[in-house]
Enzyme design. Structure first.
Site, PDB file in Angstrom:
ATOM      1  N   SER A 109      36.870  37.049  27.840  1.00  0.00           N
ATOM      2  CA  SER A 109      36.325  38.063  28.744  1.00  0.00           C
ATOM      3  C   SER A 109      37.331  38.603  29.758  1.00  0.00           C
ATOM      4  CB  SER A 109      35.096  37.525  29.479  1.00  0.00           C
ATOM      5  OG  SER A 109      35.396  36.299  30.105  1.00  0.00           O
TER       6      SER A 109
ATOM      7  N   ASP B  39      31.806  39.206  39.336  1.00  0.00           N
ATOM      8  CA  ASP B  39      30.578  38.483  39.014  1.00  0.00           C
ATOM      9  C   ASP B  39      30.903  36.996  39.171  1.00  0.00           C
ATOM     10  OD1 ASP B  39      31.765  37.475  36.674  1.00  0.00           O
ATOM     11  OD2 ASP B  39      30.753  38.905  35.363  1.00  0.00           O
TER      12      ASP B  39
ATOM     13  N   HIS C 126      34.136  36.182  36.895  1.00  0.00           N
ATOM     14  CA  HIS C 126      35.273  37.074  36.649  1.00  0.00           C
ATOM     15  C   HIS C 126      35.810  37.732  37.908  1.00  0.00           C
ATOM     16  CE1 HIS C 126      32.850  36.893  32.886  1.00  0.00           C
ATOM     17  NE2 HIS C 126      34.038  36.635  32.378  1.00  0.00           N
TER      18      HIS C 126
END
Ligand SMILES: *[C@@H]1O[C@H](CO)[C@@H](O)[C@H](O)[C@H]1NC(C)=O
Ligand SMILES: *[C@@H]1O[C@H](CO)[C@@H](O)[C@H](O)[C@H]1NC(C)=O
Ligand SMILES: *[C@@H]1O[C@H](CO)[C@@H](O)[C@H](O)[C@H]1NC(C)=O
Ligand SMILES: *[C@@H]1O[C@H](CO)[C@@H](O)[C@H](O)[C@H]1NC(C)=O
Length: 362
Positions: A43, A337, A340
Site C-alpha cells: 500500500s 489514515d 499510512h
C-alpha cells in the site's frame, strides 16, 4: 584529395559537431540517471493496481484519499493510500521521471510504459498467503508482471534499446510489512513458525523473485526496509489502546529483526549476482524519530492520531467521506489514515535516502 571532397568532409565534420552538441545539450537539459523506474510493493506504493483487481477490499480510490493529490492535470483520489503523493511519486519526481502507470490499468499501454510501470498492490506481501482474502496481487505475481513488462519493451522499441532500458532502470522493491503484520496478529502462524522461521520463509520467497528480475536483465535495485510499523495508530489501538504515546514494542522488535536479516540477504545477493547494484533504504530510524519528535520536522499534531476520522482505526473502506472528525490540514500530521503516512511525511522520509540511493546505484 579534390577540393569538393575536402569541403564535403568539412561539411560532414561540422554537421557531426552540430548533432553531437545538440544531443548533448538535449540530454543534459532533461538529464535523469535512470531511463525508467519500476515499483514492486504494497500500500505504500500502490498507485491504482487494486482498483483493477476485481472485488479487492484493499482500495483507496475515494475521498478523503487523494484530496491533495496533483500530478499535471490529474487530481483527486487515484488509489493512493494518502492525501497526496506517496513513496514512488517522490522517488520518480526526484529522478525526473513521470509517475509510472499501474501495470494492470487500461492506461499502461505502448509509450506510456517506456519509462516504467508500478505493480504495487495494497495489502500484499512476499508471501502468497498474506491477505489473500482481501483480493491482492502477491509479490511473486508482481515479479511475473515485471518480467512481462521487460519482454514487452522489445516489441515497442527493439532489442537493443529494450535491453538498455531494462538494465539501467531502477527497480524499487517496497514489500514485506504485511507479511510481518499478518504474523504478529495471528496465533495460528505463531504456533506454526517461530519468528526466525517465519522471517526465513519470507526471505526464501524474496530471493528467487529478485533473482528472477535479474535474469530478466535488471541490475539496479533499491530495496526498502520496513518502517516503524509498531508506531502506526491502528497497531497502537489494536495492541495497547491505553498507551498511545508508545510504539508497540513487540512489533517494533519483529520489524527490526526482519530488517537486519533482510539487509544481510540483500548484501549477499549483490555479491552473488554479477554486475548488480543494490541499495538498502533504512527507514526505521527516521520513522521512529518522526513519531517521537514531530516538531523537529514541522509536524504539529499528536502523531499517534491520524488525520482520517477519529484517527485511531480508520483505513481503506472505513476511511471515507462519511468518516467523522477528519482533519482539515493533513500537512500537520504524520499519518493520513491509521496505517499510512501523509504526503508531508513521505516527502521527509524519501528525502532522507534519495540522494544516497542515486549515488549508490549510478
Ligand atoms: C492530461 O494531460 C495528458 C498529458 O500529460 C493529456 O494526454 C491528457 O489529454 C490531458 N487530459 C485532460 C483531460 O486534459
Ligand atoms: C531530490 O532530492 C534531493 C535531496 O532531498 C534534493 O536536494 C533535490 O532537490 C531533489 N531533486 C528533485 C528534482 O526533486
Ligand atoms: C505463489 O503464486 C504463484 C502464482 O502467482 C506461483 O507461481 C508460486 O508457485 C506460488 N508460490 C508458492 C510458494 O506457493
Ligand atoms: C515501504 O518503504 C517505506 C519507506 O522505506 C516503509 O516505510 C514501508 O514500511 C515499506 N513498506 C513495505 C510494504 O515494505
Amino acid at each position: 584529395m579534390g577540393k569538393s571532397l575536402k569541403s564535403c568532409l568539412r561539411f560532414l565534420l561540422v554537421l557531426n559537431i552540430l548533432i553531437h552538441g545538440w544531443n548533448h545539450a538535449f540530454v543534459s537539459a532533461q538529464s535523469t540517471p535512470f531511463p525508467a523506474v519500476v515499483f514492486i510493493g504494497a500500500s505504500q506504493s500502490d498507485v491504482g493496481v487494486n482498483n483493477n483487481v476485481p472485488n479487492s477490499l484493499a482500495r483507496a480510490n475515494f475521498l478523503p484519499y487523494g484530496r491533495d493529490f496533483v500530478n499535471g492535470n490529474q487530481t483527486g483520489p487515484t488509489g493512493r493510500f494518502s492525501n497526496g503523493k506517496i513513496l514512488p511519486d517522490f522517488v520518480a519526481q526526484n529522478i525526473s521521471l513521470p509517475f509510472p502507470p499501474p501495470y494492470n490499468s487500461p492506461s499502461a499501454r505502448g509509450a506510456a510504459v517506456l519509462q516504467g510501470i508500478n505493480t504495487a498492490s495494497a495489502g500484499s506481501g512476499w508471501l502468497n498467503g498474506t491477505n489473500s482474502n482481501l483480493g491482492v496481487v502477491p509479490g511473486t505475481q508482481q515479479v511475473q508482471w515485471v518480467r512481462n513488462w521487460q519482454q514487452s519493451l522489445v516489441g515497442l522499441v527493439g532489442t537493443s534499446r529494450a535491453s538498455r532500458i531494462v538494465r539501467e532502470a531502477l527497480y524499487g522493491i517496497n514489500t514485506s510489512d504485511n507479511d510481518l503484520l499478518a504474523y504478529y496478529g495471528s496465533t495460528t502462524l505463531q504456533q506454526q513458525y517461530t519468528e526466525d522461521e517465519y522471517i526465513k520463509l519470507i526471505l526464501d520467497t524474496a530471493v528467487p523473485n529478485i533473482r528472477n528480475l535479474y535474469s530478466g536483465g535488471a541490475r539496479r535495485f533499491a530495496v526498502t526496509s520496513v518502517s516503524a510499523r509498531g508506531c502506526a495508530p491502528n497497531e497502537i489501538t489494536r495492541y495497547q489502546p491505553t498507551m498511545r504515546d508508545q510504539c508497540v514494542q513487540g512489533l517494533q522488535d519483529l520489524v527490526q529483526k526482519y530488517n537486519t536479516a533482510y539487509k544481510a540477504t540483500i548484501q549477499s545477493l549483490q555479491s552473488s549476482l554479477q554486475g548488480s547494484k543494490f541499495y538498502f533504504a533504512d527507514t526505521f530510524t527516521i520513522t521512529v524519530d518522526l513519531f517521537f519528535n514531530p516538531g523537529k520536522y514541522g509536524l504539529r499534531h499528536d502523531t499517534s492520531i491520524a488525520c482520517c476520522g477519529t484517527g485511531t482505526f480508520e483505513v481503506g473502506p472505513t476511511c471515507n467521506s462519511l468518516s467523522v472528525g477528519t482533519c482539515t490540514s493533513a500537512a500537520d500530521y504524520l499519518f493520513f489514515d491509521s496505517e499510512h503516512y501523509t504526503q508531508a511525511a513521505w516527502s521527509i522520509i524519501v528525502g532522507t535516502f534519495i540522494a544516497d540511493l542515486i549515488r549508490s546505484l549510478m
